[in-house]
Design an enzyme around this catalytic site. Structure first.
Site, PDB file in Angstrom:
ATOM      1  N   LYS A 127      -7.073  30.270  -8.618  1.00 31.04           N
ATOM      2  CA  LYS A 127      -6.386  30.227  -7.404  1.00 31.04           C
ATOM      3  C   LYS A 127      -6.792  29.010  -6.613  1.00 31.04           C
ATOM      4  O   LYS A 127      -6.136  28.469  -6.066  1.00 31.04           O
ATOM      5  CB  LYS A 127      -6.479  31.520  -6.607  1.00 31.04           C
ATOM      6  CG  LYS A 127      -5.880  31.483  -5.077  1.00 31.04           C
ATOM      7  CD  LYS A 127      -5.433  32.940  -4.558  1.00 31.04           C
ATOM      8  CE  LYS A 127      -6.554  33.608  -4.338  1.00 31.04           C
ATOM      9  NZ  LYS A 127      -7.039  33.506  -2.958  1.00 31.04           N
ATOM     10  N   SER A 128      -8.150  29.056  -6.361  1.00 25.41           N
ATOM     11  CA  SER A 128      -8.855  27.707  -5.698  1.00 25.41           C
ATOM     12  C   SER A 128      -8.480  26.512  -6.389  1.00 25.41           C
ATOM     13  O   SER A 128      -8.162  25.510  -5.502  1.00 25.41           O
ATOM     14  CB  SER A 128     -10.340  27.811  -5.851  1.00 25.41           C
ATOM     15  OG  SER A 128     -10.832  29.050  -4.770  1.00 25.41           O
ATOM     16  N   ARG A 144      -5.625  23.233  -4.661  1.00 28.28           N
ATOM     17  CA  ARG A 144      -6.282  21.814  -4.426  1.00 28.28           C
ATOM     18  C   ARG A 144      -5.056  21.031  -5.483  1.00 28.28           C
ATOM     19  O   ARG A 144      -4.820  19.826  -4.828  1.00 28.28           O
ATOM     20  CB  ARG A 144      -7.497  21.546  -4.890  1.00 28.28           C
ATOM     21  CG  ARG A 144      -8.476  22.296  -3.728  1.00 28.28           C
ATOM     22  CD  ARG A 144      -9.631  22.700  -4.574  1.00 28.28           C
ATOM     23  NE  ARG A 144     -10.968  22.906  -3.710  1.00 28.28           N
ATOM     24  CZ  ARG A 144     -10.870  24.291  -2.981  1.00 28.28           C
ATOM     25  NH1 ARG A 144      -9.945  25.149  -3.291  1.00 28.28           N
ATOM     26  NH2 ARG A 144     -11.988  24.489  -2.164  1.00 28.28           N
ATOM     27  N   SER A 155     -19.369  27.056   3.223  1.00 29.61           N
ATOM     28  CA  SER A 155     -17.800  27.045   2.992  1.00 29.61           C
ATOM     29  C   SER A 155     -17.045  25.811   2.456  1.00 29.61           C
ATOM     30  O   SER A 155     -17.235  24.845   2.891  1.00 29.61           O
ATOM     31  CB  SER A 155     -17.120  27.252   4.570  1.00 29.61           C
ATOM     32  OG  SER A 155     -15.619  27.020   4.285  1.00 29.61           O
ATOM     33  N   GLN A 202     -14.095  25.850   1.832  1.00 29.66           N
ATOM     34  CA  GLN A 202     -12.949  25.642   2.581  1.00 29.66           C
ATOM     35  C   GLN A 202     -13.123  24.342   3.796  1.00 29.66           C
ATOM     36  O   GLN A 202     -12.209  23.644   3.741  1.00 29.66           O
ATOM     37  CB  GLN A 202     -12.296  26.860   3.004  1.00 29.66           C
ATOM     38  CG  GLN A 202     -11.708  27.770   2.124  1.00 29.66           C
ATOM     39  CD  GLN A 202     -11.261  28.967   2.555  1.00 29.66           C
ATOM     40  OE1 GLN A 202     -11.428  29.170   3.918  1.00 29.66           O
ATOM     41  NE2 GLN A 202     -10.990  30.002   1.835  1.00 29.66           N
ATOM     42  N   ASP A 253     -16.669  36.096  -3.512  1.00 32.05           N
ATOM     43  CA  ASP A 253     -15.429  36.639  -3.552  1.00 32.05           C
ATOM     44  C   ASP A 253     -15.717  37.871  -4.643  1.00 32.05           C
ATOM     45  O   ASP A 253     -14.729  38.940  -4.640  1.00 32.05           O
ATOM     46  CB  ASP A 253     -14.227  35.799  -4.203  1.00 32.05           C
ATOM     47  CG  ASP A 253     -13.900  34.726  -3.165  1.00 32.05           C
ATOM     48  OD1 ASP A 253     -14.037  35.040  -2.098  1.00 32.05           O
ATOM     49  OD2 ASP A 253     -13.154  33.825  -3.405  1.00 32.05           O
ATOM     50  N   ARG A 281     -14.500  43.080   4.478  1.00 34.13           N
ATOM     51  CA  ARG A 281     -14.904  43.622   3.429  1.00 34.13           C
ATOM     52  C   ARG A 281     -16.011  44.666   3.501  1.00 34.13           C
ATOM     53  O   ARG A 281     -16.234  45.667   2.426  1.00 34.13           O
ATOM     54  CB  ARG A 281     -15.162  42.640   2.302  1.00 34.13           C
ATOM     55  CG  ARG A 281     -13.852  42.021   1.800  1.00 34.13           C
ATOM     56  CD  ARG A 281     -13.809  41.122   0.930  1.00 34.13           C
ATOM     57  NE  ARG A 281     -12.471  40.360   0.389  1.00 34.13           N
ATOM     58  CZ  ARG A 281     -12.157  39.187   0.019  1.00 34.13           C
ATOM     59  NH1 ARG A 281     -13.134  38.626  -0.253  1.00 34.13           N
ATOM     60  NH2 ARG A 281     -10.821  38.908  -0.320  1.00 34.13           N
ATOM     61  N   ARG A 300      -8.689  41.904  -3.285  1.00 32.56           N
ATOM     62  CA  ARG A 300      -9.865  42.030  -3.965  1.00 32.56           C
ATOM     63  C   ARG A 300     -10.512  43.400  -3.816  1.00 32.56           C
ATOM     64  O   ARG A 300     -10.998  44.010  -4.542  1.00 32.56           O
ATOM     65  CB  ARG A 300     -10.930  41.077  -3.689  1.00 32.56           C
ATOM     66  CG  ARG A 300     -10.401  39.477  -4.041  1.00 32.56           C
ATOM     67  CD  ARG A 300     -11.603  38.569  -3.941  1.00 32.56           C
ATOM     68  NE  ARG A 300     -11.245  37.382  -3.640  1.00 32.56           N
ATOM     69  CZ  ARG A 300     -10.498  36.582  -4.528  1.00 32.56           C
ATOM     70  NH1 ARG A 300     -10.271  36.901  -5.792  1.00 32.56           N
ATOM     71  NH2 ARG A 300     -10.251  35.248  -4.193  1.00 32.56           N
TER      72      ARG A 300
HETATM   73  C1  S3P Z   1     -12.578  29.236  -1.339  1.00 33.26           C
HETATM   74  C2  S3P Z   1     -13.632  28.992  -0.803  1.00 33.26           C
HETATM   75  C3  S3P Z   1     -14.220  30.545  -0.212  1.00 33.26           C
HETATM   76  C4  S3P Z   1     -13.734  31.696  -0.850  1.00 33.26           C
HETATM   77  C5  S3P Z   1     -12.279  31.742  -1.143  1.00 33.26           C
HETATM   78  C6  S3P Z   1     -11.725  30.521  -1.670  1.00 33.26           C
HETATM   79  C7  S3P Z   1     -11.876  27.767  -1.628  1.00 33.26           C
HETATM   80  O1  S3P Z   1     -14.014  30.838   1.273  1.00 33.26           O
HETATM   81  O2  S3P Z   1     -14.192  32.932  -0.442  1.00 33.26           O
HETATM   82  O3  S3P Z   1     -11.646  32.839  -1.695  1.00 33.26           O
HETATM   83  O4  S3P Z   1     -11.053  27.758  -2.353  1.00 33.26           O
HETATM   84  O5  S3P Z   1     -12.324  26.890  -1.281  1.00 33.26           O
HETATM   85  P1  S3P Z   1     -15.013  30.085   2.175  1.00 33.26           P
HETATM   86  O6  S3P Z   1     -14.732  28.402   2.253  1.00 33.26           O
HETATM   87  O7  S3P Z   1     -14.555  30.483   3.539  1.00 33.26           O
HETATM   88  O8  S3P Z   1     -16.288  30.510   1.856  1.00 33.26           O
END
Ligand code: S3P
Length: 430
Positions: free
Chosen positions: A23-24, A28, A166, A168, A314, A345, A387
């Protein structure tokens, strides 16, 4: 989404799993191709609603995306799309979509609004709007929460020291850096998933990493690039755990991403005494890919904290299920981020384990779990979190009675076919 699913006790998890696209990485890859020049095909199987929303947002920004089976043929709108999106950009349940898009939209020549569902509207966004503001971005929020109203404006490069790990936030700043005058740096406090770095490199974008500092700079555009997205280790982890827990467990997971910034769960399983091997023979779009084989395992409690938490953030809900089955105590600490994911969670892990009869103490930044080997059935609630639903479905591998999962439909967020796959690998009719 409110669907209820009842899982009988599962004795067997056997066969081959090819997990859905990561998914990540797919988020992107869609975004980079949406803003590229030209046409390219992304290959990705079985993705869920989060990625579908990202495709719709790419289209709203003027890119073309034609989905045909496992392929997404994309024609980019260029890094500065000609027209503003017609309406609000709906990120649904996805924090990654909202935070990455904030980075991309901050430097555009038009305004835009990012919104999401109830869960996403509760999640903190100042962590991304603050560093972007230091680059000159003008973003309004509802007290640090979505919806985000972005007034596109010229950006300047900055050095952003991360307050917490993070990927993200790191990625949002890196994307904004492609639009910003001069150079942009992100300084991490612990290495988070590096998919953005790897894909920037793969797309020929300027990126370098030295220690914990990642540097990028302004570009004028980039060409579209075909990406084959490997399987999601986060999705696979539910079945890796299920096979380790099942009395009759023997599973081979193929074409699975094994990026070392994502394998914290395997490190935890190994420390617990899990019987598995991971082989990393391949590379797909700059990401290590391989096969994991796992068998029924006798597990021991461990202390989970530090970088395992960052590399396996995760997977902590499913690690909690392993802990409940292990001999002895397990603690999870330094994981307060879990409170601001798709759900809180920590609270849900504790409440649902308790509902199954597992002794658990909730802490501010984690949980303490006393392993009891196997448990009763019972009724649990996903709390609208994919999850949590999948972790407690895997808990059926050590249950004496059925587990009823309320709000189980949220698996659609990342893996619509999850229960069908659980049925196939367990031999049960789910
Ligand atoms: C992700 C980063 C993580 C993760 C999320 C996906 C990403 O979050 O928990 O499921 O794709 O960059 P955080 O950046 O908030 O840690």
């Amino acid at each position: 989404m409110n669907r209820e699913v009842i899982i009988p006790p599962l004795r067997r998890i056997q066969g081959v799993l090819v997990p859905p696209a990561d998914k990540s990485i797919l988020h992107r890859a869609i975004l980079l191709n949406a803003l590229a020049g030209g046409e390219a095909v992304i290959t990705a199987r079985e993705y869920g609603a989060d990625n579908v929303n990202m495709i719709a947002i790419a289209q709203a920004l003027g890119a073309r995306a034609a989905v045909d089976g496992d392929s997404i043929r994309m024609t980019g709108a260029g890094m500065r799309p000609a027209r503003p999106p017609a309406g609000i950009l709906d990120c649904g349940n996805s924090g990654t979509a909202m935070r990455l898009l904030a980075g991309v939209l901050a430097g555009q020549g038009f305004g835009s609004i990012l919104d999401g569902d109830e869960s996403l509207r509760r999640r903190p966004m100042a962590r991304v709007t603050d560093p972007l503001a230091r680059m000159g971005a003008r973003i309004e929020s509802r007290q640090g929460r979505a919806p985000l109203t972005i007034h596109g404006t010229p950006l300047r490069g900055a050095r952003c020291e991360m307050a917490a790990p993070s990927a993200q936030v790191k990625s949002a700043v890196m994307f904004a850096g492609l639009y910003a005058e001069g150079e942009t740096q992100v300084v991490e406090i612990a290495p988070t998933r590096d998919h953005t770095e790897r894909l920037f490199h793969y797309f020929g974008l300027p990126v370098s990493a030295e220690g914990y500092t990642i540097t990028t700079r302004r570009v004028d555009g980039w060409p579209a690039c075909g990406v084959r997205v490997a399987g999601d280790i986060s999705a696979a982890s539910f079945f890796i755990a299920a096979a380790a827990l099942a009395r009759d467990g023997s599973l081979r997971v193929e074409d699975c991403g094994l990026n070392p910034t994502r394998t914290g769960f395997l490190e935890i399983l190994s420390a617990m005494g899990g019987d598995f091997e991971a082989a990393k023979p391949g590379v797909s779009a700059g990401e290590p890919v391989g096969t994991i084989t796992v068998r029924s395992s006798r597990l021991e409690g461990v202390n989970i904290g530090g970088e395992w938490v960052v590399r396996g953030i995760d997977e902590l809900p499913i690690a909690a299920i392993l802990a409940a089955a292990a001999d002895g105590e397990t603690s999870i600490r330094g994981a307060s981020e879990l409170r601001v994911k798709e759900s809180d969670r920590i609270t849900l892990i504790a409440a649902n384990l308790r509902a199954l009869g597992v002794p658990v103490v909730e802490r501010e930044d984690g949980v303490d779990i006393t392993g009891i080997g196997e448990w009763n059935g019972g009724e649990v609630d996903s709390g609208g979190d994919h999850r949590i639903a999948m972790a407690f479905a895997a808990a059926a591998c050590r249950a004496r009675g059925p587990i009823r999962i309320r709000n189980a439909g949220w698996v659609e967020t990342s893996w619509p076919g999850f229960f069908t796959t659980l049925g196939r690998l367990s031999g049960e009719n789910l």
